[in-house]
Scaffold this active site. Structure first.
Site, PDB file in Angstrom:
ATOM      1  N   GLU A   1      82.332  54.383  63.038  1.00 29.68           N
ATOM      2  CA  GLU A   1      82.260  53.078  61.948  1.00 29.68           C
ATOM      3  C   GLU A   1      81.397  53.535  61.074  1.00 29.68           C
ATOM      4  O   GLU A   1      80.367  54.240  60.668  1.00 29.68           O
ATOM      5  CB  GLU A   1      81.682  51.785  62.465  1.00 29.68           C
ATOM      6  CG  GLU A   1      82.326  51.646  64.157  1.00 29.68           C
ATOM      7  CD  GLU A   1      83.880  51.621  63.838  1.00 29.68           C
ATOM      8  OE1 GLU A   1      84.567  51.279  62.675  1.00 29.68           O
ATOM      9  OE2 GLU A   1      84.596  51.527  64.757  1.00 29.68           O
TER      10      GLU A   1
ATOM     11  N   ASP B   1     101.494  71.010  37.681  1.00 27.92           N
ATOM     12  CA  ASP B   1     100.278  70.337  37.300  1.00 27.92           C
ATOM     13  C   ASP B   1      99.052  71.767  37.215  1.00 27.92           C
ATOM     14  O   ASP B   1      99.142  72.138  38.570  1.00 27.92           O
ATOM     15  CB  ASP B   1      99.533  69.336  37.828  1.00 27.92           C
ATOM     16  CG  ASP B   1      98.387  68.820  37.092  1.00 27.92           C
ATOM     17  OD1 ASP B   1      98.203  68.747  36.072  1.00 27.92           O
ATOM     18  OD2 ASP B   1      97.518  68.618  38.072  1.00 27.92           O
TER      19      ASP B   1
ATOM     20  N   ASP C   1      96.878  65.703  42.008  1.00 26.97           N
ATOM     21  CA  ASP C   1      97.551  66.790  41.268  1.00 26.97           C
ATOM     22  C   ASP C   1      98.989  66.590  41.377  1.00 26.97           C
ATOM     23  O   ASP C   1      99.748  66.798  40.572  1.00 26.97           O
ATOM     24  CB  ASP C   1      96.882  67.978  42.028  1.00 26.97           C
ATOM     25  CG  ASP C   1      95.527  68.349  42.080  1.00 26.97           C
ATOM     26  OD1 ASP C   1      94.876  68.163  41.090  1.00 26.97           O
ATOM     27  OD2 ASP C   1      94.777  67.679  42.986  1.00 26.97           O
TER      28      ASP C   1
END
Length: 475
Positions: free
Chosen positions: A179, A296, A433
Site C-alpha cells: 500500500e 522521436d 516518447d
C-alpha cells in the site's frame, strides 16, 4: 486375491494423503510460480534498488511481494529465480497503512490465516516466533525465520499511522511497503537501507493519483529505480468474461486505477479517453491504405517510433506497431525501423536537424544514410507550424470521434497513454516518447504512401469491390 483395501489400509491411505496435503500447505513457497509481470518484477531486483510493482486490485502484487520476501527471509530460492539473493539471514521491515491492514494483507500472505499459521509464503517449518502485536487482535509484531545458513532472519511489521519517528533509528537489509506510503515515511525507509544498499520493495494500487511517491518512480529519472505495471489483462487467473465483469463493477473514474494500476490523473490527463474507445483488435492492413512512421529521437530517454496506417475512405488512423529503445545508436534503431518496412516514410522532429558532436552530421541524415526513408523536412502541419498543443488536440479529436485506433497488443503505447499528463498546465516531458512519435506521424500523415504504386493498389480494391458486387447479385 482381492484388489480392494481393508478398512485399516484405507485409514492409513487417508492419513498419508492428509499428511501429504498438510506438508504441501506448509510449503507453498516450493510451488510458487509467478505470472510474467510478477517474474519481471522479481528479476528487476538484480538491476534496481528501488522497485515499484504498480498493479490493479486483486491482481497479485502483494502475493508477489510476499513470496519474494519469504525467499529472502529463508534463503530458499527456486531454480528459476533470477532476482537478487541473500546468502545470510536478513533484518527487514514490512509496512502497511495500519496494523489491521497489515494483518489482513501481508501477514496473511506471509504466515497464512490466523487459524492456519504456516500455510503462507514462509514455510511452516521455518517459522520460529510470531509474538502478538498489542491491541490489534490476531496481528503479530514480527516473525523470526530460520535461514538455510543456520541463522535467524527477522521481519518486523510497521504501519504508516505510527508516524515517521517509528521508521527511524534502525539499519535494514530490506524494506517492503505494501500500500502506498506517505512520502516522508518512504524516505525514512530508504534511509534505513542506505548502509546496506539493500532493496526497497513497493507494491500498491495507485488510488491517490500522481502522488509524490508515484511521481518519484514515473517522472524522476534514476538508474536505481524502476516500475513494473500489471493490468487485469496480465492476471492469468481471470477469464476474459471475469475481467469484463470486474471492470464493469467499478465506477468509471476508478477503473483505470483499480484494473490497470494507472494513477488517477483527473483533469491532468492529456487524453481523458477510456482505452476501450481507442483500442481495436489487430488485423491485416489492406494494401491500398497508406502508411507512415513517426520517430522521436532519444538517448537517456528512449528513441521511439510509431507506425500508422490511414484508411482514407473513412478517415481513420490505425497505430499498428511501435518501437522503444534507449541508449542505442542510430545504426541499431535504423535496423529496427527498416525491418518494419524500409519503404515506409518516416516523420521526424526539429531536433533531427541538430549536428552530432562527433561526426558533425545531422541526426536525421545519419538515419538517412542507414537507408531509413526519412522525409525531406521535419514534421509540421500543412501551414508550416508545428505546435505541440495543436498536435495533441488533433489526436484527442480523432480519439473522441473514433478516427484514431490503436492495435490492442501494443502494450508500450498504452503504458504511455495512461500516464501522459500535465502539471501546472504544461505537458510533462517524461515517459512520452511513443506519444511524441505518434504525434509526428499524425502531423505528417499527408505524406503517407502505399508499398505498391497507388494505381496497382486501387486496381486491387476495385477488383475486390466488383467481386463483392457479383457475390451479392448471385445471392
Amino acid at each position: 486375491m482381492s484388489g480392494s483395501l481393508s478398512s485399516s489400509e484405507k485409514r492409513e491411505l487417508i492419513t498419508l494423503l492428509q499428511e501429504r496435503q498438510r506438508r504441501k500447505n506448509q510449503n507453498k513457497l516450493a510451488t510458487y510460480r509467478p505470472y510474467a509481470k510478477q517474474r519481471a518484477f522479481h528479476e528487476s531486483g538484480r538491476s534496481f534498488r528501488e522497485r515499484l510493482f504498480m498493479a490493479g486490485n486483486q491482481l497479485g502484487k502483494t502475493w508477489a511481494g510476499g513470496f519474494e520476501v519469504a525467499m529472502h527471509l529463508t534463503g530458499r530460492y527456486p531454480d528459476w529465480w533470477q532476482g537478487i539473493r541473500f546468502d545470510r539471514p536478513i533484518n527487514m521491515w514490512a509496512a502497511s497503512e495500519t496494523m489491521e491492514v497489515s494483518r489482513d494483507g501481508m501477514q496473511r500472505i506471509l504466515l497464512g490465516r490466523v487459524s492456519e499459521r504456516g500455510t503462507g509464503a514462509i514455510p511452516g517449518d521455518a517459522i520460529l516466533e510470531t509474538p502478538s502485536y498489542p491491541n490489534v487482535p490476531d496481528a503479530v509484531s514480527l516473525v523470526k525465520v530460520r535461514h538455510v545458513s543456520g541463522g535467524i532472519s527477522t521481519c518486523t511489521f510497521k504501519s504508516y499511522d505510527q508516524g515517521r519517528r517509528k521508521f527511524q533509528a534502525d539499519t535494514l537489509d530490506l524494506i517492503w511497503f505494501d500500500e502506498e506510503p506517505p512520502e516522508e515515511i518512504y524516505t525514512e525507509g530508504i534511509t534505513r537501507t542506505n548502509a546496506s544498499g539493500g532493496p526497497v520493495i513497493v507494491t500498491f494500487t495507485p488510488l491517490k493519483g500522481m502522488s509524490r511517491v508515484v511521481a518519484r518512480f514515473l517522472l524522476e529519472e534514476s538508474q536505481d529505480r524502476t516500475v513494473v505495471n500489471m493490468t487485469i489483462d496480465d492476471a492469468e487467473h481471470y477469464t476474459p468474461e471475469q475481467r469484463a465483469t470486474i471492470i464493469a463493477s467499478y465506477p468509471a473514474h476508478e477503473r483505470e486505477a483499480r484494473t490497470k494500476g494507472t494513477p488517477t490523473l483527473g483533469s491532468g490527463r492529456i487524453f481523458p479517453v477510456a482505452e476501450e474507445v481507442v483500442k481495436c483488435e489487430p488485423f491485416k492492413i489492406p494494401a491500398h491504405w497508406v502508411r507512415i512512421c513517426g520517430l522521436d529521437f532519444g538517448w537517456d530517454h528512449p528513441t521511439a517510433a510509431a507506425w500508422l496506417a490511414w484508411d482514407r475512405d473513412n478517415d481513420v488512423l490505425y497505430i499498428y506497431d511501435v518501437y522503444r529503445q534507449k541508449e542505442q545508436t542510430p545504426v541499431v534503431h535504423a535496423a529496427a525501423i527498416k525491418a518494419r518496412g524500409a519503404w515506409v516514410p518516416v516523420a521526424w522532429p526539429h531536433d533531427g536537424l541538430q549536428h552530432d558532436k562527433g561526426s558533425g552530421e545531422q541526426l536525421a541524415e545519419q538515419y538517412r544514410q542507414q537507408g531509413v526513408a526519412m522525409l525531406p523536412q521535419r514534421a509540421t502541419f500543412e501551414d508550416g507550424t508545428n505546435g505541440v498543443e495543436a498536435g495533441l488536440l488533433d489526436m484527442l479529436d480523432r480519439m473522441q470521434t473514433g478516427r484514431l485506433k490503436v492495435f490492442s497488443h501494443l502494450a508500450p503505447w498504452f503504458e504511455e497513454f495512461r500516464l501522459y499528463h500535465r502539471e501546472d498546465g504544461r505537458v510533462v516531458k517524461l515517459m512520452d516518447d511513443i506519444m511524441s512519435a505518434t504525434r509526428y506521424a499524425v502531423m505528417m500523415v499527408r505524406h503517407a504512401v502505399t508499398e505498391k504504386p497507388p494505381i496497382e493498389a486501387w486496381r486491387e480494391k476495385l477488383n475486390r469491390l466488383r467481386a463483392s458486387g457479383r457475390s451479392h447479385m448471385s445471392s
